[in-house]
Design an enzyme around this catalytic site. Structure first.
Site: not given
Ligand code: UD1
Ligand code: CA
Length: 457
Positions: A10, A15, A22, A78, A139, A350, A376, A386, A404
């Protein structure tokens, strides 16, 4: 025991600095999310839930029924994202794999190992970890002196000591469904980012005396999380080298893997040689003993055996065995080249069907045309297909010889074995076996210079 999966997808992917969500950014020509779905399909996971938010409609359109899509309206973290899958998984009792949509290089075998370890340990939660030389951004996995995992701390919340830890959280977990959603509701956003961290579930379970396990992934490249386009570029390289290595081991010569590009679903037969600068885009299938490149782009191109394509582009077309193309040819969508066709330099085709053994050796445009066998086409031949409004067909029957610099003004047919004189503009059908010449008679004016003539007449 049954297996379900939730893909967290989501996030905006701030970035990436992109309008495109993404998880829809392509890796090897396929959205990252597609890679994750493929990996789950290979593991025969019975139910897959995708949590989408940013670009929900686009993501749902891409998923197209391969998984259930649920909405996380606000991206609060997450843990909150996983909670959004609660109703979709209501009544489900078994293990739940949690994956991130931005971790596309993961292999099915690794997921299977994670599930096996989780079940062997009879854990409430098992986290997939990796040892990274540079763990920045991830993390960190904090363990007790006896090696048991105690919690995960995010980069932004970590102390200097914790930052020194090289074991990272891949963001992939296997979780027992029983009690999971109740536990998620206990997580509080008390951290540097003010988010509900899924990683907190580890510390929470450990605190309650629940069993938490960890599996370290042998190949850290598999679990790379893509947060920005530079990481995407690194992942693209990993993906392509992996694919090229498989091909090389199946009998394909890859002269310079660092300068050979390949997307998903591309197949190449043994004894084919891929020369530097070759880009094989999606849907391309190459037979045995072909030579491709240098500097060639193929997309959805189907090649038989022993085909040679040099410095050229071929898209959405089929080339039967023994064809040679290039250098500097452009075969646009909708072409069919039968066996042993030669398409030479500076030729554009084409929607052209070319019969066996026919030759278009130089400087021609052949569009909306059907050529028979052993035709040939002289240098500089143009199908004038066209008229400013409509496209018209050109037919050149078996064994015809086009002089040719002939213009074939479509719709027009040149019969079998017919010949057109060089420089002719052919506007009427040419019967089989006939000669068609259409050009002004050459005039000679003697002593032109002496008479003070200049330039042309
Ligand atoms: C997260 C982990 C981190 C881990 C890393 C690995 C957490 C808090 N951190 O960090 O420990 O090392 O992934 O790649 O979980 N997403 C949602 N909803 C939200 C937030 C995020 O669906 O509210 C989804 C994002 O789209 C993404 C995934 O969760 O696909 C991870 O989120 P992201 O913000 O990339 O977390 P990281 O900072 O990479
Ligand atoms: Ca990530």
């Amino acid at each position: 025991m049954t297996l379900a999966a939730v893909i967290l997808a989501a996030g905006k992917g701030t970035r990436m600095k992109s309008e495109l969500p993404k998880v829809l950014h392509p890796l090897g020509g396929q959205p990252m999310l597609g890679h994750v779905l493929d990996t789950l399909a290979a593991c025969r996971v019975e139910k897959v839930v995708v949590v989408a938010g940013h670009g929900l409609e686009q993501v749902a359109a891409y998923v197209d029924g391969r998984a259930q899509v649920v909405c996380q309206e606000q991206q609060l973290g997450t843990a909150h994202a996983l909670l959004m899958a609660e109703s979709a998984l209501e009544g489900y009792a078994g293990d739940i794999l949690v994956l991130c949509g931005d971790t596309p290089l993961l292999r099915p075998g690794t997921l299977e190992q994670l599930v096996r370890e989780h079940r062997r340990q009879q854990a409430a939660a098992t986290v997939l970890t990796a040892q990274l030389a540079d763990p920045t951004g991830y993390g960190r996995v904090i363990r007790e002196a006896d090696g048991r995992v105690s919690r995960i701390v995010e980069q932004k919340d970590a102390t200097a000591d914790e930052l020194a830890v090289k074991e990272i959280n891949t963001g992939l977990y296997c979780l027992r469904s029983t009690g999971l959603f109740a536990a998620l509701k206990e997580i509080r956003p008390q951290n540097a980012q003010g988010e509900y961290y899924l990683t907190d579930i580890i510390g929470l379970y450990v605190g309650r005396g629940e069993r938490v396990a960890a599996l370290t992934c042998a190949d850290p490249a598999e679990v790379a999380g893509i947060n920005d386009r530079w990481q995407l570029a690194q992942a693209e390289r990993v993906f392509r080298l992996r694919h090229l290595e498989e091909l090389a081991k199946s009998g394909v010569t890859v002269l310079d893997p660092e300068h050979t590009y390949i997307e998903v679903d591309v197949t190449v037969g043994p004894d084919t040689v891929l020369l530097p600068g070759t880009y094989l885009a999606r849907g391309t299938r190459i037979g045995c003993g072909c030579t491709i490149g240098p500097h060639t782009y193929l997309r959805a191109a189907e090649l038989g055996d022993g085909v040679q394509v040099r410095f050229s582009v071929v898209e959405e077309s089929r080339l039967e065995s023994g064809c040679t193309v290039g250098p500097f040819a452009y075969i646009r969508p909708g072409c069919y080249l039968a066996e042993q066709v030669k398409v030479g330099d500076f030729v554009e085709l084409k929607k052209a069907t070319v019969g066996p053994g026919s030759k278009i050796p130089h400087l021609s445009y052949i569009g909306d045309a059907t050529l028979g066998s052993s035709v040939n086409i002289g240098a500089g031949t143009i199908t004038c297909n066209y008229d400013g409004k409509n496209k018209w067909p050109t037919v050149v029957e078996d064994g015809a010889f086009i002089g040719s610099n002939t213009n074939l003004v479509a719709p027009v047919t040149v019969g079998a074995g017919a010949v057109t004189g060089a420089g002719s503009t052919i506007t009427k059908d040419v019967p089989a076996g006939a000669l068609a010449v259409e050009r002004a008679k050459q005039k000679i004016v003697p002593d032109w210079k002496k008479k003070g003539g200049q330039g042309g007449e």
